[in-house]
Design a protein around this motif. Structure first.
Motif, PDB file in Angstrom:
ATOM      1  N   ILE A  55       8.079  -1.237   4.957  1.00 20.85           N
ATOM      2  CA  ILE A  55       7.488  -1.446   3.629  1.00 20.85           C
ATOM      3  C   ILE A  55       7.383  -2.932   3.322  1.00 20.85           C
ATOM      4  N   HIS A  88       9.245   7.107   1.599  1.00 15.54           N
ATOM      5  CA  HIS A  88       9.762   5.961   0.872  1.00 15.54           C
ATOM      6  C   HIS A  88      11.289   6.071   0.823  1.00 15.54           C
ATOM      7  N   PHE A 117       3.299   5.586  -3.193  1.00 22.82           N
ATOM      8  CA  PHE A 117       3.526   5.233  -1.786  1.00 22.82           C
ATOM      9  C   PHE A 117       2.468   5.848  -0.870  1.00 22.82           C
TER      10      PHE A 117
END
Length: 113
Positions: free
Chosen positions: A9, A109, A64
């Motif tokens: 990420i 996530h 996300f």
């Protein structure tokens, strides 16, 4: 797995913001693949904003998936234009960058419940 997801990420957000800003700040006369493909300035701005937005969307668990989907779409667009130009090498270079958002979707996530 959460550590790997968090690292991916952070890298994705960094590169999305960096590349999006580079697309938005192309100066006249600079060589760029979007100029090579005769994209108008408006299309370049849209792609730059979408690239930045995808990076920001990836930060939050609620958006996300959408951020990764936008990222995949932009990469597929770039791959398609490379293939249209019969530039297989450049298209294949994009494959790992296409896999990263897909792997992130699979890993989910790290803050998601």
């Amino acid at each position: 797995m959460k550590i790997i997801s968090a690292i991916l990420i952070l890298l994705t957000v960094f590169f999305s913001l960096k590349h999006g800003w580079e697309i938005l700040t192309i100066k006249p006369g600079e060589t760029n693949m979007f100029i090579q493909w005769n994209f108008s300035k408006i299309i370049q701005i849209v792609i730059g904003v979408l690239t930045i937005a995808s990076g920001l969307f990836i930060l939050f668990p609620q958006t996300f998936f959408s951020g990764n989907l936008i990222n995949c779409t932009i990469i597929l667009l770039i791959m398609g234009f490379h293939l249209k130009d019969r530039n297989l090498k450049e298209a294949l270079i994009e494959v790992p960058f296409l896999l990263i958002p897909l792997i992130m979707i699979y890993l989910r996530h790290p803050l998601e419940k």
